[in-house]
Design a protein around this motif. Structure first.
Motif, PDB file in Angstrom:
ATOM      1  N   PHE A  70       3.419  -3.213  -4.944  1.00  0.00           N
ATOM      2  CA  PHE A  70       2.644  -2.092  -4.421  1.00  0.00           C
ATOM      3  C   PHE A  70       2.039  -1.303  -5.570  1.00  0.00           C
ATOM      4  CE2 PHE A  70       2.100   2.346  -3.204  1.00  0.00           C
ATOM      5  CZ  PHE A  70       1.267   2.193  -2.108  1.00  0.00           C
ATOM      6  N   ALA A 116      -1.184  -0.693   3.380  1.00  0.00           N
ATOM      7  CA  ALA A 116      -0.176   0.165   4.003  1.00  0.00           C
ATOM      8  C   ALA A 116      -0.745   0.852   5.239  1.00  0.00           C
ATOM      9  CB  ALA A 116       0.351   1.194   3.010  1.00  0.00           C
ATOM     10  N   LYS A 155      -0.232   2.207  -5.959  1.00  0.00           N
ATOM     11  CA  LYS A 155      -0.868   3.352  -5.294  1.00  0.00           C
ATOM     12  C   LYS A 155      -2.145   3.676  -6.054  1.00  0.00           C
ATOM     13  CE  LYS A 155      -0.307   8.144  -3.798  1.00  0.00           C
ATOM     14  NZ  LYS A 155      -1.717   8.403  -3.925  1.00  0.00           N
ATOM     15  N   ALA A 209       7.667  -0.923   2.906  1.00  0.00           N
ATOM     16  CA  ALA A 209       8.668  -0.712   1.846  1.00  0.00           C
ATOM     17  C   ALA A 209       9.732  -1.807   1.822  1.00  0.00           C
ATOM     18  CB  ALA A 209       9.328   0.655   2.007  1.00  0.00           C
ATOM     19  N   LEU A 224      -2.692   5.632   0.123  1.00  0.00           N
ATOM     20  CA  LEU A 224      -1.773   6.379   0.992  1.00  0.00           C
ATOM     21  C   LEU A 224      -2.373   7.701   1.442  1.00  0.00           C
ATOM     22  CD1 LEU A 224       1.664   5.693  -0.749  1.00  0.00           C
ATOM     23  CD2 LEU A 224       0.612   4.461   1.171  1.00  0.00           C
ATOM     24  N   GLY A 235      -2.350   5.724   5.627  1.00  0.00           N
ATOM     25  CA  GLY A 235      -1.491   4.800   4.896  1.00  0.00           C
ATOM     26  C   GLY A 235      -0.050   5.264   4.954  1.00  0.00           C
ATOM     27  N   ASN A 236       0.864   4.324   5.124  1.00  0.00           N
ATOM     28  CA  ASN A 236       2.280   4.660   5.235  1.00  0.00           C
ATOM     29  C   ASN A 236       3.089   3.639   4.440  1.00  0.00           C
ATOM     30  OD1 ASN A 236       4.896   5.245   5.943  1.00  0.00           O
ATOM     31  ND2 ASN A 236       4.610   4.931   8.129  1.00  0.00           N
ATOM     32  N   TYR A 237       3.522   4.024   3.246  1.00  0.00           N
ATOM     33  CA  TYR A 237       4.300   3.120   2.407  1.00  0.00           C
ATOM     34  C   TYR A 237       5.556   2.619   3.127  1.00  0.00           C
ATOM     35  CZ  TYR A 237       7.123   1.228  -1.341  1.00  0.00           C
ATOM     36  OH  TYR A 237       7.911   0.398  -2.102  1.00  0.00           O
ATOM     37  N   ASP A 254      -3.164   0.634  -2.143  1.00  0.00           N
ATOM     38  CA  ASP A 254      -3.409   1.603  -1.080  1.00  0.00           C
ATOM     39  C   ASP A 254      -3.290   3.008  -1.671  1.00  0.00           C
ATOM     40  OD1 ASP A 254      -3.074   3.287   1.382  1.00  0.00           O
ATOM     41  OD2 ASP A 254      -3.021   1.319   2.349  1.00  0.00           O
ATOM     42  N   THR A 266      -0.906  -3.426   7.090  1.00  0.00           N
ATOM     43  CA  THR A 266       0.551  -3.597   7.139  1.00  0.00           C
ATOM     44  C   THR A 266       0.920  -4.852   7.910  1.00  0.00           C
ATOM     45  OG1 THR A 266       1.079  -1.256   6.954  1.00  0.00           O
ATOM     46  CG2 THR A 266       2.674  -2.612   8.106  1.00  0.00           C
ATOM     47  N   VAL A 307       8.350  -4.893  -0.098  1.00  0.00           N
ATOM     48  CA  VAL A 307       7.931  -4.708  -1.493  1.00  0.00           C
ATOM     49  C   VAL A 307       9.136  -4.969  -2.386  1.00  0.00           C
ATOM     50  CG1 VAL A 307       7.088  -3.056  -3.209  1.00  0.00           C
ATOM     51  CG2 VAL A 307       6.103  -3.076  -0.905  1.00  0.00           C
TER      52      VAL A 307
END
Length: 199
Positions: free
Chosen positions: A57, A11, A59, A47, A37, A41-43, A35, A16, A50
């Protein structure tokens, strides 16, 4: 389902782009994104791909032994692509602990879990599932790239770590250094070359 990739730091900026490109090039490939985050990190950047089936995903921290062991057991990845890292050297001047935990302990944990799974599979008379471990880092780690050497070139396992060479030689470990280009957002040409070189 075809191959399974475990993509750590998936992420983050480079991760990414790798996840999105791999998913578009090989939609049947299962991608497990691990990840934590943290600050980079940026879900939201993954997104939309996923789906819980082909792109999963999780976390968590790559230094979390129980979590990484569970991921290896549940998904049996053929390929591990390690993008997870603390970066931005200036941050390390005020607190070096996160850098040591992720960049050193986390990477060693991934390698230990890969090695343990391989040993267990061989002991059970099974073919080891892991084909390749790709460790990716930046010029912040390896220094500037000489102008006459192409970007994204594989480097000797010694440069990834002596531990990788000495303790994990039965796992195919490759190191790649990626270089930042100002204004570069998702230029798949470099990443495409890396995807094709992974298998």
């Amino acid at each position: 389902m075809s191959d399974t990739f475990l993509v750590t730091g998936g992420a983050g900026f480079i991760g990414t782009n790798f996840v999105r490109l791999l998913h578009s090039m090989e939609p049947e490939t299962r991608i497990v994104v691990l990840d934590d985050l943290t600050y980079c990190g940026n879900y939201g950047s993954i997104a939309d791909v996923v789906d819980g089936s082909t792109v999963v995903f999780v976390k968590g921290d790559i230094a979390d032994r129980a979590l990484v062991e569970r991921i290896f057991a549940d998904y049996r990845p053929q390929y591990v692509i390690n993008f997870a890292a603390e970066s931005h050297v200036d941050r390390s001047l005020t607190d070096s602990h996160p850098f040591v935990r992720t960049n050193v302990e986390g990477t060693v944990n991934l390698l230990d879990c890969a090695k343990a799974q391989r040993a267990a599979q061989l002991a059970a008379g099974e073919e080891p599932s892991l084909v390749r471990f790709l460790h990716v880092s930046t010029d912040e780690v390896y220094g500037d790239l000489p102008c006459d050497v192409p970007e994204g070139r594989p480097i000797d396992a010694d440069a990834v770590s002596l531990l990788g060479r000495d303790s994990f030689q039965e796992i195919d470990i490759t190191g790649v250094t990626m270089h930042s280009v100002p204004g570069w957002v998702g230029d798949d040409h470099c990443i495409t070359a890396e995807i094709e070189g992974v298998k």
